[in-house]
Scaffold this motif. Structure first.
Motif, PDB file in Angstrom:
ATOM      1  N   LEU A  16       0.828  -1.210   0.000  1.00 48.39           N
ATOM      2  CA  LEU A  16       0.000   0.000   0.000  1.00 48.39           C
ATOM      3  C   LEU A  16       0.859   1.256   0.000  1.00 48.39           C
ATOM      4  N   TRP A  17       1.828   1.306   0.914  1.00 48.52           N
ATOM      5  CA  TRP A  17       2.659   2.511   1.015  1.00 48.52           C
ATOM      6  C   TRP A  17       3.676   2.611  -0.108  1.00 48.52           C
ATOM      7  N   GLY A  18       3.761   1.597  -0.930  1.00 51.65           N
ATOM      8  CA  GLY A  18       4.624   1.661  -2.109  1.00 51.65           C
ATOM      9  C   GLY A  18       3.897   2.076  -3.363  1.00 51.65           C
ATOM     10  N   LEU A  19       2.579   2.251  -3.288  1.00 52.71           N
ATOM     11  CA  LEU A  19       1.782   2.632  -4.448  1.00 52.71           C
ATOM     12  C   LEU A  19       1.742   4.149  -4.604  1.00 52.71           C
ATOM     13  N   SER A  20       2.048   4.628  -5.804  1.00 51.73           N
ATOM     14  CA  SER A  20       1.995   6.070  -6.063  1.00 51.73           C
ATOM     15  C   SER A  20       0.565   6.587  -5.957  1.00 51.73           C
ATOM     16  N   ALA A  21      -0.426   5.742  -6.311  1.00 50.96           N
ATOM     17  CA  ALA A  21      -1.828   6.162  -6.230  1.00 50.96           C
ATOM     18  C   ALA A  21      -2.229   6.447  -4.789  1.00 50.96           C
ATOM     19  N   TRP A  22      -1.699   5.657  -3.842  1.00 49.11           N
ATOM     20  CA  TRP A  22      -2.021   5.892  -2.430  1.00 49.11           C
ATOM     21  C   TRP A  22      -1.406   7.201  -1.949  1.00 49.11           C
ATOM     22  N   TRP A  23      -0.179   7.482  -2.358  1.00 48.06           N
ATOM     23  CA  TRP A  23       0.451   8.741  -1.974  1.00 48.06           C
ATOM     24  C   TRP A  23      -0.279   9.930  -2.595  1.00 48.06           C
ATOM     25  N   THR A  24      -0.789   9.748  -3.814  1.00 50.53           N
ATOM     26  CA  THR A  24      -1.595  10.812  -4.434  1.00 50.53           C
ATOM     27  C   THR A  24      -2.855  11.060  -3.626  1.00 50.53           C
ATOM     28  N   ALA A  25      -3.508   9.976  -3.180  1.00 50.25           N
ATOM     29  CA  ALA A  25      -4.718  10.110  -2.369  1.00 50.25           C
ATOM     30  C   ALA A  25      -4.420  10.809  -1.045  1.00 50.25           C
ATOM     31  N   ILE A  26      -3.265  10.472  -0.422  1.00 51.52           N
ATOM     32  CA  ILE A  26      -2.880  11.118   0.835  1.00 51.52           C
ATOM     33  C   ILE A  26      -2.617  12.609   0.615  1.00 51.52           C
ATOM     34  N   LYS A  27      -1.920  12.929  -0.471  1.00 52.32           N
ATOM     35  CA  LYS A  27      -1.640  14.332  -0.774  1.00 52.32           C
ATOM     36  C   LYS A  27      -2.935  15.102  -1.015  1.00 52.32           C
ATOM     37  N   ASN A  28      -3.846  14.522  -1.784  1.00 54.71           N
ATOM     38  CA  ASN A  28      -5.120  15.184  -2.036  1.00 54.71           C
ATOM     39  C   ASN A  28      -5.920  15.365  -0.752  1.00 54.71           C
ATOM     40  N   LEU A  29      -5.861  14.366   0.131  1.00 54.59           N
ATOM     41  CA  LEU A  29      -6.570  14.479   1.409  1.00 54.59           C
ATOM     42  C   LEU A  29      -5.997  15.611   2.247  1.00 54.59           C
ATOM     43  N   ALA A  30      -4.674  15.752   2.244  1.00 51.76           N
ATOM     44  CA  ALA A  30      -4.042  16.831   3.010  1.00 51.76           C
ATOM     45  C   ALA A  30      -4.504  18.197   2.512  1.00 51.76           C
ATOM     46  N   ILE A  31      -4.554  18.363   1.187  1.00 46.05           N
ATOM     47  CA  ILE A  31      -5.011  19.634   0.615  1.00 46.05           C
ATOM     48  C   ILE A  31      -6.481  19.864   0.922  1.00 46.05           C
ATOM     49  N   PHE A  32      -7.300  18.861   0.637  1.00 42.16           N
ATOM     50  CA  PHE A  32      -8.742  18.993   0.818  1.00 42.16           C
ATOM     51  C   PHE A  32      -9.104  19.231   2.279  1.00 42.16           C
ATOM     52  N   SER A  33      -8.568  18.399   3.187  1.00 40.71           N
ATOM     53  CA  SER A  33      -8.967  18.491   4.591  1.00 40.71           C
ATOM     54  C   SER A  33      -8.525  19.802   5.218  1.00 40.71           C
ATOM     55  N   SER A  34      -7.297  20.249   4.920  1.00 41.19           N
ATOM     56  CA  SER A  34      -6.817  21.494   5.524  1.00 41.19           C
ATOM     57  C   SER A  34      -7.654  22.690   5.081  1.00 41.19           C
ATOM     58  N   LEU A  35      -7.926  22.811   3.782  1.00 41.27           N
ATOM     59  CA  LEU A  35      -8.729  23.929   3.286  1.00 41.27           C
ATOM     60  C   LEU A  35     -10.189  23.804   3.712  1.00 41.27           C
ATOM     61  N   TYR A  36     -10.705  22.592   3.687  1.00 42.43           N
ATOM     62  CA  TYR A  36     -12.090  22.335   4.076  1.00 42.43           C
ATOM     63  C   TYR A  36     -12.336  22.711   5.528  1.00 42.43           C
ATOM     64  N   ILE A  37     -11.449  22.281   6.419  1.00 41.71           N
ATOM     65  CA  ILE A  37     -11.602  22.593   7.843  1.00 41.71           C
ATOM     66  C   ILE A  37     -11.409  24.084   8.089  1.00 41.71           C
ATOM     67  N   LEU A  38     -10.393  24.665   7.458  1.00 43.89           N
ATOM     68  CA  LEU A  38     -10.089  26.084   7.665  1.00 43.89           C
ATOM     69  C   LEU A  38     -11.249  26.977   7.233  1.00 43.89           C
ATOM     70  N   PHE A  39     -11.739  26.797   6.000  1.00 41.37           N
ATOM     71  CA  PHE A  39     -12.773  27.690   5.483  1.00 41.37           C
ATOM     72  C   PHE A  39     -14.140  27.411   6.123  1.00 41.37           C
ATOM     73  N   SER A  40     -14.449  26.160   6.395  1.00 43.09           N
ATOM     74  CA  SER A  40     -15.722  25.864   7.071  1.00 43.09           C
ATOM     75  C   SER A  40     -15.755  26.481   8.457  1.00 43.09           C
ATOM     76  N   THR A  41     -14.638  26.391   9.171  1.00 39.94           N
ATOM     77  CA  THR A  41     -14.568  26.973  10.515  1.00 39.94           C
ATOM     78  C   THR A  41     -14.637  28.488  10.462  1.00 39.94           C
ATOM     79  N   ALA A  42     -13.870  29.103   9.551  1.00 36.83           N
ATOM     80  CA  ALA A  42     -13.838  30.565   9.465  1.00 36.83           C
ATOM     81  C   ALA A  42     -15.196  31.124   9.050  1.00 36.83           C
ATOM     82  N   ILE A  43     -15.795  30.533   8.013  1.00 35.94           N
ATOM     83  CA  ILE A  43     -17.092  31.030   7.545  1.00 35.94           C
ATOM     84  C   ILE A  43     -18.167  30.765   8.590  1.00 35.94           C
ATOM     85  N   GLY A  44     -18.140  29.594   9.218  1.00 34.03           N
ATOM     86  CA  GLY A  44     -19.108  29.292  10.257  1.00 34.03           C
ATOM     87  C   GLY A  44     -19.009  30.252  11.422  1.00 34.03           C
ATOM     88  N   LEU A  45     -17.785  30.599  11.826  1.00 32.55           N
ATOM     89  CA  LEU A  45     -17.598  31.543  12.930  1.00 32.55           C
ATOM     90  C   LEU A  45     -18.101  32.934  12.563  1.00 32.55           C
TER      91      LEU A  45
END
Length: 298
Positions: A66-95
């Motif tokens: 699993l950790w040797g698959l480039s597709a898994w690392w792509t998914a992890i990278k996309n999750l890092a981008i999505f989750s950080s922006l998603y949490i940041l903007f949802s929290t800021a706009i909600g506040l």
């Protein structure tokens, strides 16, 4: 007299056991179909399962693969981008929305359900609606062209470099109202005497919120973070409805990776390993929150 005592004892016993008997089938189903399948998935992650479960143990082989698959690392990278922006903007706009509504504005009873309405929709509906809106052929770009703005372009949903941000837009639109409700409840729970005393001492509105209100909203911030992080990690239906994981793998997340490898690529062992990693991630998010809540109740 003895008959009356016996009848009362029988009634007491029934009152104690009937709720347990009624709830027991549901509890049993939860243990079997939730916790049972969690254990089963954990076991499969150590087997050589392909299209169907295979009970031959292969140790950590699936995790290494699993950790040797480039597709898994792509998914992890996309999750890092999505989750950080998603949490940041949802929290800021909600506040910001919560602070806006906390000013006792006219029409709050109308605005509050409008802000909360997106959360009543499923992520499938949200993804489909935003897909139509962002599609260059039928959505915003097409509408601008019909109105005479021929040079207008908005093709993020088709662009590998920007498609992940369309997930952020749709996700923030759906959950920022829910975060607003959490912060609004926290704001309404703050003692007004504290705020009035600070205002009498000459505190500006900026310092009032920065030094008093925001620190007092720490439990609401923590709850919002846990809920949003949990939703980000297990995001599947939003991705499938909005982008399908594409273009290419530009919007693939661990949840879509897990489904693809388990049911499409017939690599059930690898898919189970990715599911276990997701479960451990969610547990790592939840455990500090649960510990903090239990510590406060003592």
């Amino acid at each position: 007299m003895a008959n009356k005592t016996t009848a009362a004892d029988l009634r007491t016993i029934l009152q104690q056991w009937i709720p347990k008997l009624v709830l027991s089938p549901s509890i049993a189903m939860v243990f079997v179909f939730v916790y049972g399948f969690i254990v089963f998935t954990f076991y499969l992650s150590f087997t050589g399962s392909k299209m169907l479960p295979n009970y031959d143990l292969v140790g950590m082989q699936n995790y290494v693969r699993l950790w040797g698959l480039s597709a898994w690392w792509t998914a992890i990278k996309n999750l890092a981008i999505f989750s950080s922006l998603y949490i940041l903007f949802s929290t800021a706009i909600g506040l910001l929305l919560a602070i806006f509504l906390d000013q006792k504005i006219r029409g709050e009873g109308v605005l509050r359900p409008i802000y909360l309405y997106p959360m009543a929709l499923s992520f499938i509906v949200t993804g489909t609606a935003w897909k139509w809106f962002l599609d260059p052929g039928i959505g915003l770009e097409h509408t601008m062209h019909l109105w005479g703005w021929e040079s207008f372009e908005f093709r993020w949903i088709k662009d590998r470099n920007f498609a992940i941000y369309t997930l952020v837009i749709a996700g923030v639109w759906q959950t920022s109202g829910f975060v607003m409700a959490m912060f609004l409840a926290g704001l309404r729970g703050i003692d007004n005497d504290i705020l009035k005393a600070a205002q009498i001492d000459g505190a500006s509105n900026w310092n009032l919120y920065r030094r008093i209100v925001i620190p007092l909203l720490r439990p609401a911030f923590l709850s919002a973070f846990v809920i949003l992080a949990h939703l980000a990690v297990k995001s599947y239906d939003l991705v499938i409805a909005l982008t399908g994981g594409g273009p290419g793998r530009a919007t693939e997340l661990p949840a879509t990776f897990m489904y693809s490898y388990t049911f499409t690529r017939n690599q059930m062992g690898t898919g189970a390993a990715s599911a276990v990693i997701m479960l451990m991630t969610i547990a790592a998010i939840m455990m500090p929150y649960i510990y903090a809540e239990l510590k406060e109740t003592k």
